[in-house]
Design an enzyme around this catalytic site. Structure first.
Site, PDB file in Angstrom:
ATOM      1  N   GLY A 189     -14.032 -16.598  16.500  1.00 27.71           N
ATOM      2  CA  GLY A 189     -13.679 -16.278  15.112  1.00 27.71           C
ATOM      3  C   GLY A 189     -14.342 -15.014  14.621  1.00 27.71           C
ATOM      4  O   GLY A 189     -13.818 -14.335  13.722  1.00 27.71           O
ATOM      5  N   GLU A 215     -12.051 -12.359  15.543  1.00 24.94           N
ATOM      6  CA  GLU A 215     -10.847 -12.472  14.715  1.00 24.94           C
ATOM      7  C   GLU A 215     -11.097 -11.892  13.319  1.00 24.94           C
ATOM      8  O   GLU A 215     -10.218 -11.243  12.748  1.00 24.94           O
ATOM      9  CB  GLU A 215     -10.400 -13.939  14.645  1.00 24.94           C
ATOM     10  CG  GLU A 215      -9.812 -14.410  15.974  1.00 24.94           C
ATOM     11  CD  GLU A 215      -9.367 -15.870  15.968  1.00 24.94           C
ATOM     12  OE1 GLU A 215      -8.171 -16.120  16.209  1.00 24.94           O
ATOM     13  OE2 GLU A 215     -10.229 -16.740  15.721  1.00 24.94           O
ATOM     14  N   GLU A 225     -12.374 -18.997  23.481  1.00 28.48           N
ATOM     15  CA  GLU A 225     -11.938 -20.353  23.126  1.00 28.48           C
ATOM     16  C   GLU A 225     -11.401 -21.135  24.311  1.00 28.48           C
ATOM     17  O   GLU A 225     -11.475 -22.373  24.349  1.00 28.48           O
ATOM     18  CB  GLU A 225     -10.855 -20.282  22.033  1.00 28.48           C
ATOM     19  CG  GLU A 225     -11.370 -19.923  20.654  1.00 28.48           C
ATOM     20  CD  GLU A 225     -11.479 -18.428  20.422  1.00 28.48           C
ATOM     21  OE1 GLU A 225     -11.738 -18.016  19.277  1.00 28.48           O
ATOM     22  OE2 GLU A 225     -11.326 -17.653  21.402  1.00 28.48           O
TER      23      GLU A 225
END
Length: 703
Positions: A102, A105, A125
């Protein structure tokens, strides 16, 4: 600590700082704080551009592990990333340390990304059985292209900042020690040069190659399938990237969310999450006070320059620790040093190491023929022949020369550490450090505490394991400790199954179909059949009542077929090849053994092979837990995932047993145990009790 996220100002640059130690995980407070600070900056007309960064040692990690297994709480990460991307003002991610999951991201939601030299980025992930779920599968291909994005996400390994720049993920790498300074400087240059918003979702050129050539995605999918060994999430990642290529951004995000939910519901995700948390938990030794401080280790020594000794010496050198390599025979010492040099030269030839690094590591390995010369080492690891007599002789010499407080460790894989320690006047300083071959590659380290091993020695071994890049567990003393003790039970069944009618290749095929990288007999050929054969001989010679009876595999070893190193073992090997081939000579040897034992071979179904090999392994794990040799079922799983090739997506043998159902395992074992010669398969009391109570290994308290 104050707020998890705060907005600061440097002139016309707004600086959003995330401070959520230790890794700035994206928990609910951080997500909420990012939205609040973003809104505040948007409303401030004096702020013309934004820099987003992390305080402390890193940019941002992914999900907060404290939220794992709990219902999601808004705001959700995809909404936060979208809000950053939709901001009216240019945004810059200033990356230091790592931007993973994340965290990356979030960075890709920014218009621009600048990183300190040495920073790393990635979307790992897949290692948890998932795929990026906050737009990562849609934004990364728009920055790096389809092939690179698939490789990054399905491989799960972080990229160095220089590579991230080359691929277009990061715009600039800057030297310096301050992410804030490089971020603000970059933002000021953007304003000076008149740069405007540059939403990642609007980029399309990196997708053009895949849109023009449908075969590109098909080839990528085939490549991923070939190396995924039945894993679900890598192929779901390819599906998500395909959505980026085939449709618009909004449709791609919708498809990513569907695939993310599919991955979340997968048993593989449960297994990988269990493996992840078990590894973290294994680092904590039950009964060891957190106040116990490790002893300092600045200099190591290794006794024995054979395969294990040279591998262990490289482990220390790879971690930057000076290490003496002691051998009593000059020619053996020379061969050991040459082995180390050849290994490093191989890494150089493959581009994995620079010549300067080779020279640095070789300089850290100090060959010696003199015990007296290693006396000042802080830790010494004995890696000589697996004989109690030989090891006790070595430890008596170490006791005489090593400085007070030095840790005396043995690499034994089977022998009683307390018996070894008894020959010294400092049993509190003696412990086991069982490395796995090849030691410089295999991740598992079984640290073994004897009856009198000091608490600070235990703490030192666990801390040192981390420094050496190993995954460590702590075990008690017993034959084979955790991993090998269980492996011996699987091996016993494999040998018996062949005696009863299966071929070695059939047994191995069942294990590789399950997900192991190689079968039992291929593994023995790789490690050397003579190793187990000599151990069995030693046990029989010592009168060990649990020593295995002679078997057909002993006959293979007696013929000098020791495995790959001799070009022939259970299997045959063509020159220069490691591919195992069935060998008529071994087939004839097995047939002769059966005839000698009066065995009429029968056809054995794959299910029986699977059950006997794996249920016997689980059964021994239950005994290990009963005896307190392992503190947790998760520690056993860590050992088998990291040392024995148990497929991580199945969590480990004890987790897999819980998922399979302990009642079914007990029923099958009981059925086998009632057959002649198989009483050893009687379910362990702990296993039987848990099955009766409808509980699992996961329900057990720590030992």
């Amino acid at each position: 600590m104050g707020q998890a996220v705060r907005l600061e100002r440097e002139g016309e640059i707004g600086v959003i700082v995330v401070e959520n130690p230790p890794v700035n995980a994206l928990g609910q407070a951080v997500r909420q704080g990012l939205l609040a600070c973003l809104a505040q900056a948007e409303a401030d007309e004096a702020v013309r551009a934004l820099v987003i960064l992390g305080a402390g040692r890193t940019f941002m990690a992914g999900a907060d592990i404290r939220e794992f297994g709990k219902p999601p709480v808004p705001p959700f990460l995809p909404d936060v990333v979208d809000a950053i991307e939709e901001a009216r003002k240019p945004t810059v991610a200033a990356i230091h340390g790592t931007a993973l999951g994340g965290g990356l991201e979030i960075a890709m939601g920014c218009d621009y990304r600048v990183a300190l030299a040495g920073a790393k980025v990635g979307l790992p992930e897949v290692t948890l059985g998932l795929l990026p779920g906050a737009g990562g599968t849609q934004r990364l291909p728009r920055l790096a292209g389809v092939e690179a994005a698939i490789e990054i996400m399905t491989g799960g390994k972080p990229l160095p900042s220089a590579e991230a720049v080359r691929l277009g993920i990061v715009d600039e790498v800057a030297e310096g020690a301050d992410a804030r300074a490089i971020g603000v400087d970059f933002a000021r240059r953007l304003l000076r040069d008149g740069a405007v918003k540059r939403r990642t979702r609007d980029l399309s050129a990196p997708l053009d190659a895949a849109r023009a050539d449908p075969a590109l995605l098909a080839t990528a999918r085939e490549k991923v399938a070939g190396r995924s060994r039945g894993l679900v999430s890598p192929l779901l990642i390819v599906d998500a990237v395909e959505a980026a290529v085939r449709g618009d951004f909004a449709a791609g995000l919708k498809r990513e969310r569907e695939l993310f939910e599919q991955a979340m519901d997968s048993p593989q995700r449960r297994g990988l999450i269990h493996a992840f948390f078990s590894q973290r938990q294994a680092a904590r030794v039950p009964g060891l006070s957190p106040d116990v401080r490790p002893r300092p280790v600045a200099q190591a020594a290794v006794i024995g320059a054979g395969t294990m000794g040279t591998g262990i010496a490289m482990v220390f050198a790879n971690a930057g620790l000076p290490v003496f390599l002691l051998e009593t025979d000059e020619s053996a010492l020379g061969r050991g040093m040459e082995t180390i040099r050849r290994t490093y030269e191989g890494a150089v030839s493959k581009g994995r190491m620079k010549e300067a690094e080779l020279a640095r590591r070789m300089a850290l390995v100090r060959p010696t023929l003199d015990y007296a010369g290693i006396g000042e080492a802080d830790i010494v690891v004995e890696a000589v022949f697996e004989s109690m007599e030989v090891k006790r002789e070595v430890f008596a010499r170490l006791d005489a020369v090593m400085k007070p407080g030095a840790i005396l460790a043995t690499n034994t894989s089977t022998l009683d550490i307390d018996v070894i320690a008894a020959v010294t006047g400092r049993p509190q300083d003696v412990a086991g450090m069982h490395f796995f071959s090849p030691a410089h590659i295999m991740r598992l380290l079984e640290n073994v505490r004897g009856a009198r091993t000091a608490p600070d020695v235990q703490a030192t071994l666990m801390e040192l394991g981390k420094r050496l890049g190993k995954v460590s567990i702590m075990t008690g003393v017993c034959y084979g400790f955790v991993g090998n003790r269980m492996l011996h039970q699987r091996g016993r069944e494999a040998i018996d199954l062949v005696e009863e009618g299966a071929s070695p290749a059939e047994v191995d095929a069942v294990l590789t179909d399950f997900g192991f990288p190689m079968g039992q007999f291929a593994l023995w050929d790789l490690a050397g059949i003579d190793v187990g054969w000599r151990i069995r001989q030693e046990r029989r010679k010592s009168g060990d009542p649990d020593a295995p009876s002679p078997n057909w595999l002993d006959r293979v070893a007696e013929k000098g077929r020791f495995g790959q190193k001799t070009g022939a073992g259970v299997y045959a090997y063509e020159p220069g090849s490691r591919a195992p081939l069935p060998d008529p000579e071994v087939e004839a040897l097995i047939a002769a053994w059966r005839e000698e034992k009066g065995v009429t071979p029968r056809r054995i179904a794959p299910q029986e092979i699977l059950e006997r090999c794996l249920y016997a392994t689980v059964n021994e794990g239950a005994r290990i837990l009963e005896e307190g040799i392992a503190a947790r079922a998760g520690d056993i799983d860590v050992a088998w995932v990291n040392g024995y090739g148990f497929p991580a997506h199945k969590g480990g043998p004890m987790f897999w047993a819980d998922e399979t159902g302990l009642a079914a395992i007990v029923e099958a074992l009981g059925s086998y145990a009632r057959q002649p010669g198989r009483a050893h398969l009687e379910p362990a009391p702990l296993l039987a009790r848990l099955a009766r109570e409808g509980r699992g290994f996961k329900d057990l308290p720590e030992a």
